[in-house]
Scaffold this motif. Structure first.
Motif, mmCIF file in Angstrom:
data_model
loop_
_atom_site.group_PDB
_atom_site.id
_atom_site.type_symbol
_atom_site.label_atom_id
_atom_site.label_comp_id
_atom_site.label_asym_id
_atom_site.label_seq_id
_atom_site.Cartn_x
_atom_site.Cartn_y
_atom_site.Cartn_z
ATOM 1 N N ALA A 49 0.844 -1.190 0.000
ATOM 2 C CA ALA A 49 0.000 0.000 0.000
ATOM 3 C C ALA A 49 0.882 1.244 0.000
ATOM 4 O O ALA A 49 2.019 1.213 0.477
ATOM 5 N N GLY A 50 0.366 2.341 -0.531
ATOM 6 C CA GLY A 50 1.148 3.564 -0.682
ATOM 7 C C GLY A 50 1.695 4.130 0.605
ATOM 8 O O GLY A 50 2.762 4.728 0.619
ATOM 9 N N GLN A 51 1.003 3.959 1.717
ATOM 10 C CA GLN A 51 1.465 4.535 2.974
ATOM 11 C C GLN A 51 2.422 3.607 3.730
ATOM 12 O O GLN A 51 2.975 3.984 4.739
ATOM 13 N N ALA A 52 2.638 2.413 3.235
ATOM 14 C CA ALA A 52 3.515 1.449 3.921
ATOM 15 C C ALA A 52 4.975 1.902 3.831
ATOM 16 O O ALA A 52 5.411 2.442 2.826
ATOM 17 N N ALA A 53 5.725 1.666 4.892
ATOM 18 C CA ALA A 53 7.135 2.061 4.930
ATOM 19 C C ALA A 53 7.965 1.179 3.998
ATOM 20 O O ALA A 53 7.825 -0.038 3.996
ATOM 21 N N ASP A 54 8.821 1.822 3.193
ATOM 22 C CA ASP A 54 9.688 1.090 2.264
ATOM 23 C C ASP A 54 10.675 0.205 2.993
ATOM 24 O O ASP A 54 10.965 -0.906 2.585
ATOM 25 N N THR A 55 11.209 0.720 4.085
ATOM 26 C CA THR A 55 12.314 0.066 4.764
ATOM 27 C C THR A 55 11.994 -1.347 5.251
ATOM 28 O O THR A 55 12.883 -2.179 5.367
ATOM 29 N N LYS A 56 10.729 -1.637 5.496
ATOM 30 C CA LYS A 56 10.352 -2.958 6.007
ATOM 31 C C LYS A 56 10.399 -4.044 4.939
ATOM 32 O O LYS A 56 10.322 -5.227 5.255
ATOM 33 N N GLU A 57 10.554 -3.678 3.681
ATOM 34 C CA GLU A 57 10.482 -4.655 2.592
ATOM 35 C C GLU A 57 11.827 -5.260 2.193
ATOM 36 O O GLU A 57 11.864 -6.283 1.544
ATOM 37 N N LEU A 58 12.932 -4.638 2.547
ATOM 38 C CA LEU A 58 14.241 -5.099 2.070
ATOM 39 C C LEU A 58 14.566 -6.527 2.499
ATOM 40 O O LEU A 58 14.979 -7.349 1.681
ATOM 41 N N VAL A 59 14.377 -6.835 3.755
ATOM 42 C CA VAL A 59 14.697 -8.175 4.252
ATOM 43 C C VAL A 59 13.767 -9.207 3.614
ATOM 44 O O VAL A 59 14.206 -10.282 3.206
ATOM 45 N N LEU A 80 22.794 -13.333 -3.363
ATOM 46 C CA LEU A 80 23.323 -12.482 -4.425
ATOM 47 C C LEU A 80 24.680 -11.931 -4.017
ATOM 48 O O LEU A 80 25.008 -11.868 -2.831
ATOM 49 N N ASP A 81 25.464 -11.512 -4.998
ATOM 50 C CA ASP A 81 26.819 -11.029 -4.731
ATOM 51 C C ASP A 81 26.838 -9.700 -3.986
ATOM 52 O O ASP A 81 27.706 -9.457 -3.155
ATOM 53 N N HIS A 82 25.895 -8.811 -4.317
ATOM 54 C CA HIS A 82 25.914 -7.465 -3.746
ATOM 55 C C HIS A 82 24.514 -6.870 -3.795
ATOM 56 O O HIS A 82 23.762 -7.138 -4.725
ATOM 57 N N ARG A 83 24.151 -6.063 -2.811
ATOM 58 C CA ARG A 83 22.866 -5.356 -2.798
ATOM 59 C C ARG A 83 23.137 -3.869 -2.981
ATOM 60 O O ARG A 83 23.984 -3.304 -2.290
ATOM 61 N N THR A 84 22.412 -3.231 -3.878
ATOM 62 C CA THR A 84 22.438 -1.781 -4.023
ATOM 63 C C THR A 84 21.003 -1.315 -3.839
ATOM 64 O O THR A 84 20.113 -1.828 -4.512
ATOM 65 N N ALA A 85 20.788 -0.381 -2.935
ATOM 66 C CA ALA A 85 19.423 0.043 -2.641
ATOM 67 C C ALA A 85 19.331 1.558 -2.536
ATOM 68 O O ALA A 85 20.337 2.261 -2.425
ATOM 69 N N ASP A 86 18.124 2.039 -2.551
ATOM 70 C CA ASP A 86 17.797 3.445 -2.433
ATOM 71 C C ASP A 86 17.887 3.875 -0.960
ATOM 72 O O ASP A 86 17.869 3.036 -0.062
ATOM 73 N N LYS A 87 17.925 5.180 -0.714
ATOM 74 C CA LYS A 87 17.987 5.701 0.653
ATOM 75 C C LYS A 87 16.826 5.224 1.514
ATOM 76 O O LYS A 87 16.957 5.105 2.723
ATOM 77 N N ALA A 88 15.694 4.980 0.898
ATOM 78 C CA ALA A 88 14.503 4.573 1.656
ATOM 79 C C ALA A 88 14.722 3.260 2.404
ATOM 80 O O ALA A 88 14.028 2.980 3.379
ATOM 81 N N TYR A 89 15.673 2.451 1.963
ATOM 82 C CA TYR A 89 15.930 1.154 2.588
ATOM 83 C C TYR A 89 17.126 1.202 3.538
ATOM 84 O O TYR A 89 17.612 0.177 3.973
ATOM 85 N N GLY A 90 17.612 2.397 3.874
ATOM 86 C CA GLY A 90 18.853 2.535 4.631
ATOM 87 C C GLY A 90 18.718 2.582 6.141
ATOM 88 O O GLY A 90 19.548 3.193 6.799
ATOM 89 N N SER A 91 17.730 1.944 6.708
ATOM 90 C CA SER A 91 17.580 1.973 8.171
ATOM 91 C C SER A 91 18.692 1.172 8.848
ATOM 92 O O SER A 91 19.319 0.305 8.243
ATOM 93 N N LYS A 92 18.899 1.463 10.116
ATOM 94 C CA LYS A 92 19.906 0.723 10.891
ATOM 95 C C LYS A 92 19.577 -0.764 10.924
ATOM 96 O O LYS A 92 20.461 -1.606 10.818
ATOM 97 N N ALA A 93 18.297 -1.078 11.062
ATOM 98 C CA ALA A 93 17.878 -2.486 11.137
ATOM 99 C C ALA A 93 18.211 -3.225 9.836
ATOM 100 O O ALA A 93 18.681 -4.365 9.866
ATOM 101 N N ASN A 94 17.986 -2.587 8.691
ATOM 102 C CA ASN A 94 18.305 -3.225 7.406
ATOM 103 C C ASN A 94 19.803 -3.430 7.254
ATOM 104 O O ASN A 94 20.256 -4.495 6.839
ATOM 105 N N ARG A 95 20.576 -2.406 7.581
ATOM 106 C CA ARG A 95 22.036 -2.531 7.464
ATOM 107 C C ARG A 95 22.557 -3.626 8.395
ATOM 108 O O ARG A 95 23.403 -4.428 8.016
ATOM 109 N N ARG A 96 22.027 -3.658 9.609
ATOM 110 C CA ARG A 96 22.440 -4.674 10.585
ATOM 111 C C ARG A 96 22.086 -6.072 10.072
ATOM 112 O O ARG A 96 22.888 -7.000 10.162
ATOM 113 N N SER A 97 20.897 -6.213 9.512
ATOM 114 C CA SER A 97 20.451 -7.507 8.998
ATOM 115 C C SER A 97 21.332 -7.982 7.841
ATOM 116 O O SER A 97 21.721 -9.151 7.785
#
Length: 138
Positions: A49-59, A80-97
């Protein structure tokens, strides 16, 4: 006296959620989250949905990867060899994961995070692992 028919199906809110339709500033919207290989071939897609946070989808996207091996035999490749993502996915939790899974990644930091980090340390902050050249090429 008029009796109401029994309710069928989903409520309006549940129906919108099931169809990935949500409210945002511009009205009813949907977000498409896509994980693609370097050449642009789509590997995993998710609609939210449009209001859903992007950051929760990366994992969730990373967990859903299943790439067929070139030989066509054996199990699918899930790493995969490497992940490249947009700023919207740059939360501490995503980076830690991603670090915990041993997955190299390039995700730029948001300006407010950089500013907060530089205030705390007293020096200019930049992501140690961020490579603008690699991010631009993707």
């Amino acid at each position: 006296m008029h009796r109401r028919a029994p309710a069928r199906g989903l409520s309006a809110d549940a129906s919108r959620a099931a169809q990935a339709i949500g409210r945002s500033r511009g009205g009813l919207t949907t977000k498409v989250h896509l994980l693609a290989e370097g050449c642009g071939r789509s590997l995993v897609k998710r609609l939210t949905a449009g209001q859903a946070a992007d950051t929760k989808e990366l994992v969730a996207l990373s967990d859903a990867v299943a790439v067929l091996r070139p030989s066509g035999v054996d199990r699918h490749r899930t790493r995969l060899d490497h992940r490249t993502a947009d700023k919207a996915y740059g939360s501490k939790a995503n980076r830690r994961s991603l670090r915990a899974r041993g997955l190299p990644h390039t995700i730029p930091q948001r300006a407010d995070v950089r500013a907060r980090s530089s205030q705390a340390t007293g020096r200019s902050a930049g992501s140690k692992s961020f490579s603008p050249c690699r991010h631009r090429s993707q």
